[in-house]
Scaffold this active site. Structure first.
Site, PDB file in Angstrom:
ATOM      1  N   ASN A   1       0.974  -1.019   0.090  1.00 41.09           N
ATOM      2  CA  ASN A   1       0.021  -0.095  -0.017  1.00 41.09           C
ATOM      3  C   ASN A   1       0.966   1.146   0.016  1.00 41.09           C
ATOM      4  OD1 ASN A   1      -0.032  -1.271   2.722  1.00 41.09           O
ATOM      5  ND2 ASN A   1      -0.835   1.021   3.405  1.00 41.09           N
ATOM      6  N   ASP A   2       0.661   2.073   0.817  1.00 39.20           N
ATOM      7  CA  ASP A   2       1.247   3.585   0.736  1.00 39.20           C
ATOM      8  C   ASP A   2       2.551   3.474   0.591  1.00 39.20           C
ATOM      9  OD1 ASP A   2      -1.174   3.821   2.056  1.00 39.20           O
ATOM     10  OD2 ASP A   2      -0.331   5.086   3.717  1.00 39.20           O
TER      11      ASP A   2
ATOM     12  N   GLN B   1       4.468   0.321   2.039  1.00 33.15           N
ATOM     13  CA  GLN B   1       3.986  -0.474   3.196  1.00 33.15           C
ATOM     14  C   GLN B   1       3.971  -1.956   2.426  1.00 33.15           C
ATOM     15  OE1 GLN B   1       2.220   0.919   6.341  1.00 33.15           O
ATOM     16  NE2 GLN B   1       4.351   1.259   6.115  1.00 33.15           N
TER      17      GLN B   1
ATOM     18  N   TYR C   1       4.409   1.758  10.286  1.00 33.02           N
ATOM     19  CA  TYR C   1       3.422   2.303   9.206  1.00 33.02           C
ATOM     20  C   TYR C   1       4.291   3.614   8.542  1.00 33.02           C
ATOM     21  CZ  TYR C   1      -0.806   0.007  11.076  1.00 33.02           C
ATOM     22  OH  TYR C   1      -1.740  -0.728  10.941  1.00 33.02           O
ATOM     23  N   SER C   2       3.629   4.424   7.528  1.00 33.78           N
ATOM     24  CA  SER C   2       3.954   5.400   6.673  1.00 33.78           C
ATOM     25  C   SER C   2       4.747   6.543   7.461  1.00 33.78           C
ATOM     26  CB  SER C   2       2.744   5.920   5.937  1.00 33.78           C
ATOM     27  OG  SER C   2       2.138   4.767   5.449  1.00 33.78           O
TER      28      SER C   2
ATOM     29  N   ARG D   1      -0.330  10.053  12.876  1.00 27.63           N
ATOM     30  CA  ARG D   1       0.395   9.148  12.057  1.00 27.63           C
ATOM     31  C   ARG D   1       0.974   9.833  10.882  1.00 27.63           C
ATOM     32  NH1 ARG D   1      -4.555   6.452  11.899  1.00 27.63           N
ATOM     33  NH2 ARG D   1      -5.694   6.481  10.129  1.00 27.63           N
ATOM     34  N   ASP D   2       1.903   9.137  10.029  1.00 28.13           N
ATOM     35  CA  ASP D   2       2.193   9.553   8.682  1.00 28.13           C
ATOM     36  C   ASP D   2       3.052  10.735   8.775  1.00 28.13           C
ATOM     37  OD1 ASP D   2       0.630   7.293   8.196  1.00 28.13           O
ATOM     38  OD2 ASP D   2      -0.867   8.653   7.226  1.00 28.13           O
TER      39      ASP D   2
ATOM     40  N   GLU E   1      -4.842  11.384   6.531  1.00 26.57           N
ATOM     41  CA  GLU E   1      -3.761  10.748   6.465  1.00 26.57           C
ATOM     42  C   GLU E   1      -2.620  11.286   5.383  1.00 26.57           C
ATOM     43  OE1 GLU E   1      -4.675   6.081   7.556  1.00 26.57           O
ATOM     44  OE2 GLU E   1      -5.350   6.737   5.529  1.00 26.57           O
TER      45      GLU E   1
END
Length: 523
Positions: free
Chosen positions: A37-38, A54, A97-98, A170-171, A233
């Protein structure tokens, strides 16, 4: 004895048959196995492009989220490497995570964490197995050479969400502050305690100690972005020059979850959007509240721009996840054990406040086809140079004007490019005339996902030009001079190759160019 997650990923990737799947892209980055994904930590190092992303190698059986790693020297062919970040620390056991990356200059290394030229920032995700409560933290990985990766021993840098926000925090995007040399800024996607989305800014002088600055605000937007969706996000700020006035602007890229479709637009599970202004402190000044989608297709999310050293300038390149949250049931999981891909990189610009996207790898001028000057048949007719191929890049320029002039409506006309067979295909349609539009219809394909048909009105003045990059199971369309971009997962009949063209009205092709990316014809 704890599980060896590095060995687990390595063994799973080694056993993968993904690349033998006829749907596996040739010139788009896709996972070596499992789920992608990302995009994360995109950066340019000399002549090499690094894409972290990801990666869930055990998908759909286990949700273990790593940072995958791939490189390219031409933005067409991608080489996979061992995962760069492993979710095995106390603060990221539920997923790495991202995030983003920095490539440091030589004169920055003496004060850099670990003295490393590459700094990767990400969100560590930790969930309580009994309560499912989430603890997000912003973390650092350093690398001396983009081969070896070490988690910072003082992680996490930001150990939890900030007061006033939920654990949806996040991110991180980290970048040099152009207004304050020697300082860095971090933008984190957030959800307020009232369940509305926001972007939170932090500042640092050493990349380790981060001081909260406050939320990004929009003083000239009349409240339009004050409660946009329930969570932001993958927010990021990039600086672009407007082609119309030559002025530099700050462009906010963001993915606001929970936006409602607005007539035409914002129709995917979650949208990927942008707003334009000038970032001064925490304020995006001059932003009038206009929020537009970056890509008008059915699969596009979490876009990110490749980071560069100031001493190695180059065009701003964007890559995004060609997917949607919760839509993992694509045919490739059953046939090859993999799902999702990245878009091809795009060069970004602005024109009159609108984002302009041009595919980074162009079709050469000398790759001309024998179509120019001919009226197209009303029945689908093969493009001879594309027959036998399932991965190709086609550019068509047309004689028909888009829109009328001086109050005189233009004659209606339609160009249709069919990819696939009569019973299993995707149609890409360019409608010309008084109400010009791009229409993509995949209702007869093997995957319809979030939207079987998408119609996009074209901005006034869009040139009658269409560019299509089709790569087995993903298709990207650009109309005009980067005015509109659309991405779609195009799982068509794998036994059918090439493309069919047809037209009605007075459509004529004035220029046609194409390249094929198959090593040899298929079929």
């Amino acid at each position: 004895m704890s599980e060896d997650l590095t060995a687990l990923a390595t063994e799973t990737i080694a056993a993968s048959t993904a690349r033998t799947d006829p749907d596996y892209p040739l010139v788009h980055l896709a996972p070596p196995v499992g789920r992608l994904n990302d995009p994360n930590g995109l950066l340019v190092d000399g002549g090499t492009y690094h894409a972290f992303y990801q990666l869930s190698p055990l998908h759909p059986h286990r949700k273990l989220v790593y940072w995958g790693h791939a490189t390219s020297t031409d933005l067409l062919r991608w080489t996979q490497h061992a995962p760069a970040i492993i979710p095995e620390s106390s603060y990221d056991l539920s997923g790495a995570y991202s995030g983003t990356a920095l490539a440091l200059e030589d004169d920055e290394l003496s004060s850099a964490p670990a003295g490393a030229p590459y700094q990767l920032f990400y969100t560590g995700n930790l969930k309580d197995p009994s309560t499912d409560n989430r603890t997000p933290s912003q973390c650092l990985v350093t690398s001396p050479d983009l081969v070896r990766f070490e988690k910072w021993p003082g992680n996490p840098l930001v150990p939890d969400h900030l007061p006033g926000y939920t654990p949806h925090f996040r991110d991180p995007q980290v970048w040099r502050d152009p207004e304050h040399p020697g300082e860095y800024r971090m933008l984190v996607g957030s959800q307020r305690e009232d369940l509305t989305g926001a972007g939170v800014l932090l500042r640092s002088t050493d990349l380790l100690t981060w001081v909260p600055e406050g939320e990004m605000s929009f003083p000239d937007a009349d409240g339009a972005l004050d409660a946009l969706g329930y969570m932001w996000e993958c927010p990021s700020i990039i600086r672009l020059t407007d082609e119309a006035d030559g002025e530099d602007y700050d462009v906010l890229l963001l993915c606001p979850q929970g936006m409602e479709p607005a007539g035409e637009g914002f129709e995917n599970v979650f949208p990927a959007c942008y707003a334009v202004g000038h970032l001064v402190g925490t304020e995006l000044r001059g932003c009038d509240g206009t929020v537009r989608e970056i890509d008008r297709g059915t699969e596009f999310y979490a876009p990110q721009v490749f980071a560069r050293r100031p001493s190695e300038p180059g065009p701003p390149l964007l890559m995004a996840w060609a997917g949607n949250a919760g839509e993992d049931g694509q045919p490739s999981i059953g046939t090859g054990g993999w799902v999702h891909a990245m878009t091809a990189p795009r060069v970004l610009s602005l024109r009159c406040g609108r984002l302009i996207q041009r595919l980074a790898v162009a079709v050469p001028d000398d790759a001309r086809l024998a179509l120019p000057g001919h009226a197209l048949a009303t029945e689908p007719t093969p493009v001879p140079e594309l027959e036998g191929h399932r991965s190709w890049h086609l550019v068509l320029e047309l004689a028909a004007p888009v829109g009328g002039s001086a109050g005189t409506p233009a004659a209606r006309s339609r160009l249709t490019l069919r990819i696939g067979s009569e019973t299993c295909h995707v149609d890409v349609v360019l409608e010309l005339g008084e109400e010009p539009a791009l229409v993509v219809d995949r209702s007869t394909s093997r995957y319809t996902g979030h939207g079987a048909r998408r119609r996009v009105s074209l901005p006034e003045g869009t040139a009658p030009r269409i560019e299509v990059l089709h790569d087995r199971s993903i298709t990207e369309v650009v109309v005009g001079d980067g005015d509109v971009a659309l991405t779609v997962r195009s799982f068509v009949d794998t036994r059918t190759t090439g493309a069919l063209l047809s037209a009605d009205g007075t459509t004529r092709v004035t220029s046609a160019r194409a390249v094929v990316h198959d090593e040899k014809p298929t079929g």
